[in-house]
Scaffold this motif. Structure first.
Motif, PDB file in Angstrom:
ATOM      1  N   CYS A 174       8.125  -0.160 -25.264  1.00  0.00           N
ATOM      2  CA  CYS A 174       9.446  -0.338 -25.573  1.00  0.00           C
ATOM      3  C   CYS A 174      10.709  -0.609 -25.139  1.00  0.00           C
ATOM      4  O   CYS A 174      11.295  -1.088 -25.250  1.00  0.00           O
ATOM      5  CB  CYS A 174       9.568   0.752 -26.944  1.00  0.00           C
ATOM      6  N   PHE A 175      10.176   0.414 -23.205  1.00  0.00           N
ATOM      7  CA  PHE A 175      11.388  -0.485 -22.190  1.00  0.00           C
ATOM      8  C   PHE A 175      10.297  -1.493 -21.535  1.00  0.00           C
ATOM      9  O   PHE A 175       9.460  -0.802 -21.060  1.00  0.00           O
ATOM     10  CB  PHE A 175      11.627   0.637 -21.941  1.00  0.00           C
ATOM     11  N   PRO A 176      10.786  -2.459 -21.854  1.00  0.00           N
ATOM     12  CA  PRO A 176       9.971  -3.939 -21.209  1.00  0.00           C
ATOM     13  C   PRO A 176      10.042  -3.068 -19.686  1.00  0.00           C
ATOM     14  O   PRO A 176       8.843  -3.480 -18.827  1.00  0.00           O
ATOM     15  CB  PRO A 176      10.004  -4.600 -21.072  1.00  0.00           C
ATOM     16  N   GLU A 177      11.112  -2.953 -18.823  1.00  0.00           N
ATOM     17  CA  GLU A 177      11.309  -2.452 -17.473  1.00  0.00           C
ATOM     18  C   GLU A 177      10.539  -1.790 -17.240  1.00  0.00           C
ATOM     19  O   GLU A 177       9.919  -1.570 -15.353  1.00  0.00           O
ATOM     20  CB  GLU A 177      12.192  -3.053 -17.142  1.00  0.00           C
ATOM     21  N   ILE A 178       9.854  -0.476 -18.096  1.00  0.00           N
ATOM     22  CA  ILE A 178       9.581   0.324 -17.336  1.00  0.00           C
ATOM     23  C   ILE A 178       7.845   0.497 -17.707  1.00  0.00           C
ATOM     24  O   ILE A 178       7.016   0.457 -16.818  1.00  0.00           O
ATOM     25  CB  ILE A 178      10.039   1.859 -18.541  1.00  0.00           C
ATOM     26  N   ASP A 203      -0.930   9.675 -16.111  1.00  0.00           N
ATOM     27  CA  ASP A 203      -0.319  10.270 -17.688  1.00  0.00           C
ATOM     28  C   ASP A 203       1.384   9.923 -17.074  1.00  0.00           C
ATOM     29  O   ASP A 203       1.951  11.083 -17.694  1.00  0.00           O
ATOM     30  CB  ASP A 203      -0.694  10.802 -18.455  1.00  0.00           C
ATOM     31  N   CYS A 204       2.333   9.562 -15.918  1.00  0.00           N
ATOM     32  CA  CYS A 204       3.222  10.200 -15.838  1.00  0.00           C
ATOM     33  C   CYS A 204       4.151  10.115 -16.840  1.00  0.00           C
ATOM     34  O   CYS A 204       4.556   9.183 -17.169  1.00  0.00           O
ATOM     35  CB  CYS A 204       3.410   8.972 -14.234  1.00  0.00           C
ATOM     36  N   ALA A 205       5.230  10.747 -16.976  1.00  0.00           N
ATOM     37  CA  ALA A 205       6.501  10.527 -17.804  1.00  0.00           C
ATOM     38  C   ALA A 205       7.915  10.210 -17.740  1.00  0.00           C
ATOM     39  O   ALA A 205       8.683  10.503 -17.983  1.00  0.00           O
ATOM     40  CB  ALA A 205       6.208  12.333 -18.928  1.00  0.00           C
ATOM     41  N   HIS A 206       7.625   9.712 -16.225  1.00  0.00           N
ATOM     42  CA  HIS A 206       8.902   9.367 -15.326  1.00  0.00           C
ATOM     43  C   HIS A 206       9.953  10.396 -15.619  1.00  0.00           C
ATOM     44  O   HIS A 206      11.111   9.828 -15.351  1.00  0.00           O
ATOM     45  CB  HIS A 206       9.278   7.775 -16.178  1.00  0.00           C
ATOM     46  N   GLY A 207       9.128  11.765 -15.463  1.00  0.00           N
ATOM     47  CA  GLY A 207      10.232  12.758 -15.369  1.00  0.00           C
ATOM     48  C   GLY A 207      10.238  13.357 -14.046  1.00  0.00           C
ATOM     49  O   GLY A 207      11.402  12.947 -12.824  1.00  0.00           O
ATOM     50  N   THR A 208       9.783  14.139 -13.552  1.00  0.00           N
ATOM     51  CA  THR A 208      10.342  15.159 -12.243  1.00  0.00           C
ATOM     52  C   THR A 208       9.294  14.558 -11.351  1.00  0.00           C
ATOM     53  O   THR A 208       8.595  15.036 -10.236  1.00  0.00           O
ATOM     54  CB  THR A 208       9.837  16.221 -12.156  1.00  0.00           C
ATOM     55  N   GLU A 209       7.007  14.112 -11.740  1.00  0.00           N
ATOM     56  CA  GLU A 209       6.191  13.720 -11.877  1.00  0.00           C
ATOM     57  C   GLU A 209       6.906  12.853  -9.568  1.00  0.00           C
ATOM     58  O   GLU A 209       7.408  12.375  -9.395  1.00  0.00           O
ATOM     59  CB  GLU A 209       5.536  12.863 -11.743  1.00  0.00           C
ATOM     60  N   VAL A 232       8.650   4.490 -11.688  1.00  0.00           N
ATOM     61  CA  VAL A 232      10.276   4.359 -12.270  1.00  0.00           C
ATOM     62  C   VAL A 232      11.354   4.818 -12.041  1.00  0.00           C
ATOM     63  O   VAL A 232      12.588   4.036 -11.793  1.00  0.00           O
ATOM     64  CB  VAL A 232       9.974   4.655 -14.074  1.00  0.00           C
ATOM     65  N   ARG A 233      10.983   6.440 -11.167  1.00  0.00           N
ATOM     66  CA  ARG A 233      12.540   6.860 -10.887  1.00  0.00           C
ATOM     67  C   ARG A 233      13.135   6.222  -9.481  1.00  0.00           C
ATOM     68  O   ARG A 233      13.724   5.653  -8.960  1.00  0.00           O
ATOM     69  CB  ARG A 233      12.321   8.477 -10.891  1.00  0.00           C
ATOM     70  N   ASN A 234      11.821   5.542  -8.913  1.00  0.00           N
ATOM     71  CA  ASN A 234      11.891   4.995  -7.427  1.00  0.00           C
ATOM     72  C   ASN A 234      13.270   3.565  -7.561  1.00  0.00           C
ATOM     73  O   ASN A 234      13.411   3.191  -6.844  1.00  0.00           O
ATOM     74  CB  ASN A 234      10.713   4.467  -6.935  1.00  0.00           C
ATOM     75  N   ALA A 235      12.405   3.248  -8.474  1.00  0.00           N
ATOM     76  CA  ALA A 235      13.550   1.665  -8.912  1.00  0.00           C
ATOM     77  C   ALA A 235      14.556   1.602  -9.857  1.00  0.00           C
ATOM     78  O   ALA A 235      15.000   1.300  -9.910  1.00  0.00           O
ATOM     79  CB  ALA A 235      12.610   0.605  -9.858  1.00  0.00           C
ATOM     80  N   VAL A 236      14.398   3.521 -10.444  1.00  0.00           N
ATOM     81  CA  VAL A 236      16.511   3.340 -10.502  1.00  0.00           C
ATOM     82  C   VAL A 236      16.991   3.758  -9.682  1.00  0.00           C
ATOM     83  O   VAL A 236      18.270   3.346  -9.288  1.00  0.00           O
ATOM     84  CB  VAL A 236      16.429   4.701 -11.927  1.00  0.00           C
ATOM     85  N   LYS A 237      16.100   4.639  -8.659  1.00  0.00           N
ATOM     86  CA  LYS A 237      17.119   4.675  -7.227  1.00  0.00           C
ATOM     87  C   LYS A 237      17.063   3.803  -6.309  1.00  0.00           C
ATOM     88  O   LYS A 237      18.540   3.678  -6.205  1.00  0.00           O
ATOM     89  CB  LYS A 237      15.760   5.270  -6.534  1.00  0.00           C
TER      90      LYS A 237
END
Ligand code: GDP
Ligand code: ZN
Length: 329
Positions: free
Chosen positions: A273-277, A288-294, A299-304
């Motif tokens: 439901c988040f196209p960019e994710i 099965d990454c939850a895009h939290g602390t893994e 996703v987190r890289n892209a945020v960074k």
């Protein structure tokens, strides 16, 4: 006029017994529901042929909804119209029936898109709420178009900068001012030929923009505001307003996306439901990454790196926690 144009149509209003159907020849008739449609089973027409293409024949509990495409039959003796068949749905907006456990209520069928409208100011745009609307639409398989109205209050450039990350995520964003007639043609083109539901907080200009674009529609100001719809949704169902010619398409007046909520959405499906994710998740180290602390989370890289917006990511995390809490209840 071919006979078929009279015998196929779309349900524009009604609940329970009587339904108003706009036939494809643009005549409107009142029709009742054929008894045999309400039952499950047969999947056969009266002449014994199999109704292969009807949802009704597959799903016994299917209820007719505004927006459904139907086949009509006329009783020769009395001239009364009956709905004999529901054609397959492209999409549906469903919400849990209050007080009926697992039961869901179909608010509207065959919506092509949701117009999610906010104001650049007055009222201040609430990004978390915008993200929530977008998720609800995505979860129902309905494409969203964002409209930011009242841009003259902050200036169009400021508004564009503020919502650039939604364009980057892939959503069409229209910047409008009903007051100064900015951007209205683009919204009109987006509505034309489509069945749209319009959602957003009250006071952002939903009725104003529809009245400016389609004076013939005659919507009362605030009629479609969610605040007004609140509390009356149990008695008043959805209402489809066909756009005046030459625009085909329609606007559906419903309690809105907020009323639908995110019920039943597994938190693991939030990625979709988040196209960019959604487009990045295959690049995460763990599938099965939850895009939290893994480690190795794309996703987190892209945020960074700033290619996915920090604010959108925060909405994602918040909504995920909310859904997870709901499911453990
Ligand atoms: P709705 O509740 O979303 O349907 O919002 P309305 O259409 O009732 O509009 C709420 C108020 O915002 C009304 O007083 C409108 O006149 C005003 N409004 C609508 N569009 C604009 C706009 O582009 N600029 C400004 N400044 N005010 C607007
Ligand atoms: Zn990840």
């Amino acid at each position: 006029m071919t006979e078929d144009a009279r015998l196929l149509g779309v349900v524009v209003s009604g609940t329970g017994g009587a339904w108003r159907v706009l036939a494809d020849d643009r005549t409107e008739v009142e029709a009742s529901m054929r008894g045999r449609l309400k039952k499950s089973d047969t999947g056969r027409r009266a002449d014994g042929s199999i109704r292969r293409d009807t949802v009704a024949s597959r799903v016994g509990r299917l209820k007719l909804a505004v927006g459904d495409r139907v086949r009509l039959e006329q009783d020769d003796a009395a001239g009364a119209w009956a709905i004999s068949e529901i054609l397959p749905r492209k999409s549906q907006l469903a919400r849990r029936e209050p007080g009926h456990g697992q039961g869901e209520r179909i608010i509207a069928a065959n919506l092509d898109q949701a117009i999610v409208m906010f104001a650049a100011a007055n009222p201040e745009p609430h990004r978390r709420m915008l993200d929530r609307f977008l998720v609800i639409a995505e979860a129902n398989g309905i494409a969203s178009i964002i409209v930011i109205n009242k841009v003259e209050l902050v200036g169009e450039d400021v508004a564009r900068a503020r919502f650039a990350d939604y364009e980057r995520a892939g959503y069409p964003v229209h910047y409008t001012s009903v007051k100064q007639r900015i951007g209205l043609d683009g919204v009109r083109a987006a509505l034309s030929g489509k069945v749209s539901v319009i959602s957003g907080p009250s006071g952002v200009g939903k009725s104003s923009i529809l009245n400016a674009l389609f004076p013939g529609l005659g919507l009362r100001v605030a009629e479609i505001s969610e605040s007004v719809n609140k509390g009356r949704h149990t008695t008043v169902g959805a209402f489809m307003h066909p756009l005046p010619t030459p625009d085909t398409g329609a606007v559906v007046d419903t309690p809105g996306l907020r009323e639908v909520g995110m019920w039943g959405l597994p938190h693991t499906r939030l990625d979709d439901c988040f196209p960019e994710i959604h487009t990045l998740r295959d690049e995460c180290k763990f599938n099965d990454c939850a895009h939290g602390t893994e480690p190795g989370c794309a996703v987190r890289n892209a945020v960074k790196q700033g290619t996915v917006s920090q604010e959108r990511y925060e909405s994602y995390t918040m909504l995920k926690a909310e859904l997870a809490a709901e499911q453990t209840k």
